[in-house]
Design a protein around this motif. Structure first.
Motif: not given
Ligand code: ADP
Ligand code: MG
Length: 344
Positions: A11-16, A29-34, A50-52, A79-81, A153-155, A232-234
């Motif tokens: 889903f995140i890949e598609r979003l990006a 942008g999207i794809g790293d811890d910050c 951002t984390d929810l 932790s992401d910082i 970075y992760r890369r 390590v969150s996942d």
């Molecule tokens: P982490 O576990 O480090 O918090 P995530 O796996 O949650 O990272 O997120 C990976 C990447 O995807 C990050 O760059 C995050 O900003 C992005 N991301 C996650 N969910 C969304 C969303 N709903 N919209 C946009 N970007 C998102």
């Protein structure tokens, strides 16, 4: 198609793809811890994450008090910082709760946020509050800063480098299982023996009140030791997978090297779980997983980071595949591999 068909990362890949940007002020942008964005200050960049936390998914009243929930909500962002090598500066909080929520529950959450904010010198700058129909959720955005040429970075993992992890991954997952088992009257229930109750306290604290590895993350970046890093969150296997994909390299993990603390070993025996599998696939450790030159000594590294660091494997030539070998040099397969929000 449903989100469960794509999985969280699909889903995140598609979003990006749809929401990617070519704005030159966005360094990553999207794809790293910050996200890494221009700060306007020469040589410095801003880090944003951002984390929810969602009731029923990340927390439940039965397993932890609201003050610890507040502490953990900020720690997920800190932790992401840390995983980028940065220093946190500001945070905002969004809260969605049903109208019958007690004021003291919310105050306790903020007391917890305040404790972690004070300890990390991170200032609350705003947020949002809305009513929800049923469950509670808490979202935290943290803004930090880092010298641009020190961001990790992760890369950037390279073949031949070693893979290191801080602390004892798997302890948080064991703590969660103990909390659930206690609710059902299993190991860790009140009245347990001294050692059993000490293990319970230690492991549940790792789950409910993890430490952000800010000092270690900053140090690894400033010393230019870490080439790639993630928190390590996942789970170690899943999060290492993100480094491999980002860096287009493979890895061989030696399961015998994975640190297993005595309390994790004992708790797993009581719960009939394999501590190595838990160490590889359990999430929410908020430890740092990083790659660095193979010549780095784990003892020297542990001293400089003021934190136990263990070498657990090495980076190999691509493709981005993770091979995990057990004590008899057999390949271990991890069903599922780690936490995915849409697939568990
Ligand atoms: P982490 O576990 O480090 O918090 P995530 O796996 O949650 O990272 O997120 C990976 C990447 O995807 C990050 O760059 C995050 O900003 C992005 N991301 C996650 N969910 C969304 C969303 N709903 N919209 C946009 N970007 C998102
Ligand atoms: Mg992260």
């Amino acid at each position: 198609m449903k989100l469960s068909d794509l999985g969280e990362f699909g889903f995140i890949e598609r979003l990006a793809r749809y929401a990617g940007t070519d704005d030159p002020r966005v360094i990553c942008g999207i794809g790293d811890d910050c996200a890494v964005i221009e700060s306007g200050r020469p040589g410095k960049v801003l880090l944003v994450t951002t984390d929810l936390l969602q009731e029923g998914v990340h927390f439940e009243d039965a397993t932890g008090p609201p003050r610890l929930l507040g502490r953990k909500a900020l720690v997920t962002g800190l932790s992401d910082i840390a995983a980028m090598g940065g220093v946190p500066m500001f945070f905002s909080v969004s809260l969605s709760v049903p109208p019958d929520t007690s004021v003291s529950w919310v105050e306790e959450v903020y007391a917890g946020l305040g404790e972690r904010a004070a300890a990390s010198k991170t200032a609350l700058i705003g947020g949002d509050t809305t009513a929800s129909l049923k469950d509670r959720s808490l979202s935290v955005t943290v803004i930090g800063e880092c010298p641009q040429d020190e961001v990790v970075y992760r890369r950037n993992a390279r073949p031949g480098e070693a893979i290191f992890v801080t602390g004892n991954p798997g302890e948080s997952a064991a703590g969660l299982r103990l909390l659930r088992a206690r609710a059902a009257g299993g190991p860790g229930a009140p009245g347990a023996s001294g050692e059993e109750s000490e293990d319970f306290d230690h492991l549940t604290a790792r789950h409910l009140d993890p430490e952000p590895r800010l000092f270690a993350g900053r140090r690894l970046a400033a010393d230019r030791h870490a080439s790639a890093m993630i928190d390590v969150s996942d789970g170690v296997a899943a999060d290492l997978g993100h480094i491999l994909e980002g860096s287009r390299v493979g890895a061989v993990l030696d399961a015998r090297l994975l640190p297993v603390s005595a309390s994790l070993q004992r708790a797993c025996a009581r719960l009939a779980l394999d501590p190595v599998i838990l160490g590889l696939s359990g999430g929410e450790d908020y430890e740092l997983l990083f790659t660095a030159p193979a010549s780095l000594d784990e003892k020297a590294l542990s001293r400089s980071l003021e934190l136990a660091v263990t070498r657990i494997g090495r980076i190999s030539d691509g493709p981005a595949r993770l091979e995990i070998r057990d004590a008899r040099d057999r390949v271990i397969s991890l069903a599922g591999g780690g936490f995915d929000h849409f697939r568990t």
